[in-house]
Each structure stands twice: as C-alpha cells, then as structure tokens.
Motif scaffolding. Structure first.
Motif, PDB file in Angstrom:
ATOM      1  N   SER A 162      72.058  45.264  41.612  1.00  0.00           N
ATOM      2  CA  SER A 162      71.430  44.015  42.039  1.00  0.00           C
ATOM      3  C   SER A 162      72.051  43.593  43.369  1.00  0.00           C
ATOM      4  O   SER A 162      73.239  43.785  43.602  1.00  0.00           O
ATOM      5  CB  SER A 162      71.582  42.939  40.968  1.00  0.00           C
ATOM      6  N   THR A 163      71.199  43.079  44.227  1.00  0.00           N
ATOM      7  CA  THR A 163      71.639  42.741  45.580  1.00  0.00           C
ATOM      8  C   THR A 163      71.367  41.278  45.874  1.00  0.00           C
ATOM      9  O   THR A 163      70.273  40.783  45.615  1.00  0.00           O
ATOM     10  CB  THR A 163      70.878  43.586  46.619  1.00  0.00           C
ATOM     11  N   GLY A 194      68.034  40.928  41.972  1.00  0.00           N
ATOM     12  CA  GLY A 194      68.898  40.386  43.005  1.00  0.00           C
ATOM     13  C   GLY A 194      68.506  38.966  43.350  1.00  0.00           C
ATOM     14  O   GLY A 194      67.749  38.322  42.623  1.00  0.00           O
TER      15      GLY A 194
END
Lengths: 559, 135
Positions: A162-163, A194
């Motif tokens: 996840s960003t 994210g």
C-alpha cells in the motif's frame, strides 16, 4: 458514572483533603510553577477525581471499542488483532535514489510506502521551471513525468504494497500516474491500496502548497473523491490532515477542530456531487500530529473519534457503521525536534509515538533524529523505525485496548478537547464555513497567534525545551547528515528533456487540449488527466492547464 | 514626527523559492514589529528578483530570507548578486532556516551578515539588528 451519593462523599473528602493534606504540603513545599498548563495552554489541576467526569455517561460517551462512538478505538481488539502500519515517509533526489530507499525500508520490515515529493512537484512545477532552481529533489523526490513514476516503483508490486502519497495541489496528476504505473504492471485500479493526501483545505490553512484558489481546487478534489469511490474501493481518497496545521504552530485543540471541520466540508462536497455517504465516508482517512504533551495528544485522538462519529451520525445518518469510524495515520511532531543535541529527538519521538499508539493509531511515521538538519540518513531512519518496533514488540502496551481509558484526567481532558473543538466549529459556522473562513484568514490568524505565544513561552522559559533553553551544551558532537548534491537537479533536467523529445507530440497536444476542455466544462477530470499522463505530459504542463483555466492562488502574506 | 519615523529600522522579511514553511518568518516579522521596527513581509513563493525589487522599492535597511527547503546555496548568492546589480550594497542581508554549519560559513564569506538556525530566540534577532544597523 458514579452515583450521586458516592460523588457527594468524594466531594466532601476532596474539600477535606484540600484543607488538610494538600494545604500542609504546599506550606512546606510550594509547587514548582505558579500555574501548570498543557501544551495547548489549558490549565491543568493538581488532581483529577471522579468529580471531574461526573456528568459522563459511560455507554454514550466512552462505550466499547469497535462500537459507536468509538472513543476507545475503531476495532474491538485494536493492536491485539493487528499492529499499526509502520510507514516511514521517504523521498529524496531522483526516482532511482528513492526507489533504492523504498526497497531498503521494505527489506527492514516496513509495511507500506509513503512518498515525499520535492517542492516543485508539490507546487505543480516541472524541474526545469525557473522557480524550481535549487529545490529539485531536496525535500522529496522529483517527479516530472510518468517515466519518473515508473522508475520510482520499479520492482515494487502495486497489488501487494500500500502506498501513501503526500500530494495535494497536483494530487490528481500523481493519482493518475500511479494508476498508469499500475496499469503497466497489470494491476487494476480496484486492487490498489493506499492513500492520496489530497487535503487541499489545509494547504490554505497551514501547509501552503497550492495551485488554484480554494473553489476550483475543491472541484478537482470532488472529482478525485467521485473517481476513487467508483473505481478504487480499497483506496483512501483523502487523508484529512491536521499534521501540517500543527506544524504551522497550532495548538492540539486547533489541530483537532480545523481538521475535523475540513473533513465535514469534504463530506458535504461528496454528497453534493451525488454520492451516498456510505459510498465514500468509509474511505476518508485522517492524519494527525503527535506532539510532546502525552496526555493531551491521547485525549485528542479519542475526542477526534468521538466527534467524527457523532457529527457523521447527526448530519448524514449513515447505515454503514464504517462511515462513522475515524481511522488515522500519525506522524511524530517535526516541529518539536531540535537542531541542538539532535540525539534527544530520539527520546522525544519515542514519547510521541507512544501517545499515538495509546491513542489508537492505525499507522505511524516516526521522525528521524536528524530531520532538523537535513533529510534523514539510512541510520537515522532505521532508529526511527526501530522505535516503533520496540513499542510494538517490547513495551507490551499493545496488550489491551485503550489502557488509559477511565483515567479521571484523560477522560476529563477528552471532554475538554471536544468542547473546545465545538467552540471552533461554532466560530467557523458563523463565518459561513471553512472556505469563507480561509478567505478571511481566520484559521491562519488563530494558528499564528498560537505559534507566537508558544515562542514567547519558550523564550520566557515558561516551557522548557531540553538543549534549547535549558540544559544547553556548549560542545556539540557533529552527526552525519545526508547531502543532496547539485547533480540531482542536473540529472533530472536531462531526463525531463529526453522525455519531452521522445514523446508523441500529436498525442501529447491532443491530451492537453482535451483536459483544457474538460476543465472548462463539468466532466470528471481524472480520466483526461490520466490520458495526459499516459501521453507523458508533465506535472507542470498539466497544472499549467489548471492555472490557465482556474487561476493561481496568491499568498495574502499577512502576519 | 517624520524624523522619528526615519529612525525606525526597516526590515524586509522574505520567503523566496517554493518553500511554504512560514511559521518562523511570521514569528520573526511579528517580533520585530513588536520591537518597534517597520516590517514588510513578502508572503510566499517570491523569486529573488521580486525580493530585491521589493527591498529597493521599500527602501529597507535589511533583508531577512527564511529558507527551510535546502535551496539556500542557490537563493542567498542569487539575492546577493541582484542586490549588487541594483546598488543595494548598504542593505544588510541576513537569514534563517535549516542551514548546515559548513554552508553558513560559506554564505557568510560571500556577504550574508548572519544566519539564524532553529532554536534562536526572537530577542537575539532583535538585538543583532539593533547592533548592526545604526540609525
């Protein structure tokens, strides 16, 4: 919480205690200070008792974790079930430099990425714009075109990680670039996890990286929310951020009040754009600061959850309980770190991180001790990450949910924070809402006043900062700092030039034309931005379209 | 009245470049004003050309640049160069922000009078300006 009879007895004993035991002690040993105040400058009493929370209704105001009003946490088991995400913010130099740091952090047990962009990117300018001179790659990574973004995420599977992207004015452009990189990796938007910060209101209030005036910026933001809601069910469309409000010098109360009010404004806009509250409220996330006042910070997080749940319920009456849950990321207070005796920042960070964990955070960034001097070295960022790991695995504070709940002081403080936030809500309502308030400079002036007061308190030694106004050391051990050389700018400019040469000029021009038409009209802006990005239009070129159609926001510059 | 006004130190506090961290600049601006100086604050995102043009137009005694983004090695020399070009040799240039010691030494050798780093009290800045600007 306690029956009237018992309260009466406590009251009698308290008066007695004040007149005998306390009085005697004060005669022999006066208190260290004439008055004790919290970091928010609110008075703190010598002792808290059940009398301080006499009016509270346990089930209504505190309740159980995982249930309304979520004061004790959004999950029934909190960190017993899952630890928070340890997410160190990183980004510097070129995309290659930052990609290397990402791979390193992931190999050290970091669980998600968090991208720091450089100032030109944050302001929507390309690296070759004259105003970008000297700033390229310094405070974060330089991103001009999709090519930079491809390099940034090279070897990182976007369906597994996840960003979080700290980007606001040009958020729509970076979101589109992320979607385009994912598409090349074969990952559909629905699988992406994210957070896009995209909190534009706090830019005018505090962080000050904007492109357009608030009104068109809110249109762009609403388009992002609508697009994410329709296509990216696992993505947090906004991270409503008090962090920067606090860094600009606000008190904990101001951070709480302005952030939640911004959040409610976004919900209003989403509803006005035709969304159902349950479609998008569960994907709104928050971002708070963790400063030095341990109890005040924990109270702040607890009050935030309670106010959000109450207001969402009262205003929109959602059916899905997830719409009422305030989920948040925390970062320790950069503004509390000192350049003097920088190793002391490790201790400050530990205390702040502990407050965030006890306050029930879902995700945490711990600052590196050298950040007052430069971007963190690998060694410094590792210690910061280890701080989180020690709290998580060694301190045992994660073994029970909301362990400080029920503390007379903490519950009283939580109530006070809530009341003070509602006072600000009333003032903002009276000004006509957040956008008119920003135009009148209301939140900006409140924060400035708080920042000035705090500075004076430090100078008068009403607040002690170790190593700054007390316990000052003459000789300071120099620490290693990370340096960003001028070659970063040179390298970035070369790549940008090459991208401009290589791209298809017809496709590029057509995509920007289409975006311009969309901006002048009413259609959602994410698809045309995505097309422009794929045609290798740059951040600056796309933001120039916005600047041309929507105008530029100028800093009013009052002080 | 006019004579008294003439005696007041006039300072331009400027935020050059793209850096948005303006807490320090505003605290200093406010403190200098509270100390009886005349303060002009540029607001954010000024180019070096704009800063020097404002200094010239406002006839200031000193320019204070606040830079926390790391762009100081470009912005200070550029402002100095433009000050020379516009004949502002009598105007003092000072600054503040996150600036490493070795860069401070270089910038001072170039002609920046003083650089204040985080933790400096507003009193120190006030004292410095009073001592170095004789009116």
């Amino acid at each position: 919480m306690i029956d009237v009879q018992s309260l009466k007895k406590i009251q009698e004993r308290k008066v007695q205690w004040e007149q005998t035991t306390l009085k005697k002690t004060l005669e022999v040993m006066p208190e260290r200070q004439a008055k004790f105040v919290s970091l928010s400058n609110r008075p703190v009493k010598v002792l808290y008792t059940p009398l301080d929370i006499a009016g509270m209704d346990y089930n209504e105001d505190i309740g159980f974790p995982g249930e309304y009003p979520f004061t004790r946490g959004i999950h029934a088991t909190m960190h017993r079930g899952r630890l928070w995400t340890m997410r160190q913010f990183a980004g510097f130099g070129t995309a290659e430099d930052t990609n290397r740091r990402f791979h390193y952090l992931l190999s050290q047990g970091q669980m998600g990425l968090s991208v720091a962009f450089d100032l030109p990117t944050l302001m929507g300018y390309d690296s070759d714009h004259p105003i970008s001179r000297g700033e390229v790659g310094r405070e974060g990574v330089a991103i001009d075109s999709l090519e930079d973004m491809e390099i940034l995420f090279k070897g990182i599977p976007l369906d597994q990680i996840s960003t979080s992207m700290t980007i606001n004015g040009p958020a729509i452009v970076l979101l589109a670039m992320y979607l385009a990189v994912a598409e090349k990796q074969g990952v559909p938007p629905a699988q992406l996890r994210g957070t896009l910060q995209a909190d534009i209101l706090k830019e005018y209030i505090a962080q000050r990286e904007w492109i357009c005036p608030p009104e068109p910026a809110m249109r762009i933001l609403t388009d992002i929310i609508v697009y994410c809601t329709r296509h990216m069910p696992r993505w947090n469309s906004i991270s409503i951020s008090g962090y920067h409000i606090r860094e600009a010098g606000s008190t904990a109360v101001q951070e709480l009040a302005f952030t939640l009010y911004d959040g409610l404004t976004y919900v209003d806009y989403g509803i006005r754009a035709g969304l159902e509250v349950d479609e998008f409220a569960p994907r709104l996330s928050f971002f708070f600061n963790a400063h030095n006042d341990f109890f005040e910070e924990i109270a702040k997080y607890r009050a935030a959850r309670r106010i959000w749940a109450r207001e969402l319920k009262r205003r929109y009456n959602p059916k899905n309980p997830r719409s009422l849950m305030l989920r948040f990321h925390t970062q320790t207070a950069g503004c509390s770190a000192t350049a003097q005796q920088p190793l002391n920042n490790i201790i400050r960070t530990t205390i702040q991180a502990l407050a965030a964990v006890l306050g029930g955070t879902q995700s945490l960034h711990t600052n590196s001790y050298d950040e007052t001097l430069a971007l963190p070295t690998e060694e410094a960022v590792t210690i910061a990450l280890r701080t989180q790991q020690i709290i998580a695995y060694e301190s045992e504070v994660t073994n029970t949910v909301d362990p400080l709940g029920g503390s007379y002081y903490l519950e009283r403080l939580t109530n006070e924070m809530e009341e003070a936030a509602y006072d600000y809500f009333k003032k903002l309502d009276a000004l006509g809402g957040m956008i008119p308030a920003i135009h009148q400079g209301f939140p900006q002036k409140e924060i400035q006043e708080a920042a000035y007061t705090y500075q004076k308190q430090i100078e008068n030694k009403e607040k002690i900062i170790v190593g700054v106004n007390e316990f000052v050391a003459k000789e300071e051990t120099p620490i290693k700092i990370l340096k960003i050389g001028p070659e970063v700018e040179k390298k970035q400019l070369e790549r940008l030039e090459n991208v401009k040469k290589r791209r298809d000029p017809i496709k590029h021009k057509a995509a920007l034309e289409q975006l311009r038409a969309a901006a002048k009209g009413k259609e959602n802006l994410v698809p045309p931005v995505l097309e422009a990005v794929k045609a290798y239009a740059t951040v600056g070129e796309i933001c120039d379209v916005f600047r041309e159609v929507f105008g530029i926001y100028q800093d009013p510059g009052f002080f | 009245m006019a004579e008294e006004k003439q005696k007041k130190i006039r300072v331009l506090i400027a935020k050059p470049g793209l850096d948005g961290h303006d807490r320090g600049a505003k605290i200093i601006a406010r403190a200098l004003r509270d100390a009886g100086m005349e303060v002009i604050y540029t607001g954010l995102h000024q180019t070096p050309e704009q800063v020097v043009a404002t200094a010239l137009q406002e006839d200031v005694d000193a320019i204070g640049l606040s830079i926390l983004s790391g762009a100081h090695n470009y912005l200070f020399p550029r402002v100095l160069e433009l000050m020379k070009e516009k004949g502002l040799e009598d105007v003092m240039l000072f600054g503040g922000g996150i600036i490493p010691d070795e860069d401070i030494a270089k910038l001072k050798a170039m002609g920046v009078k003083e650089i204040f780093t985080p933790g400096t009290s507003t009193e120190e800045v006030i004292k410095f300006l009073r001592e170095n600007i004789k009116k």
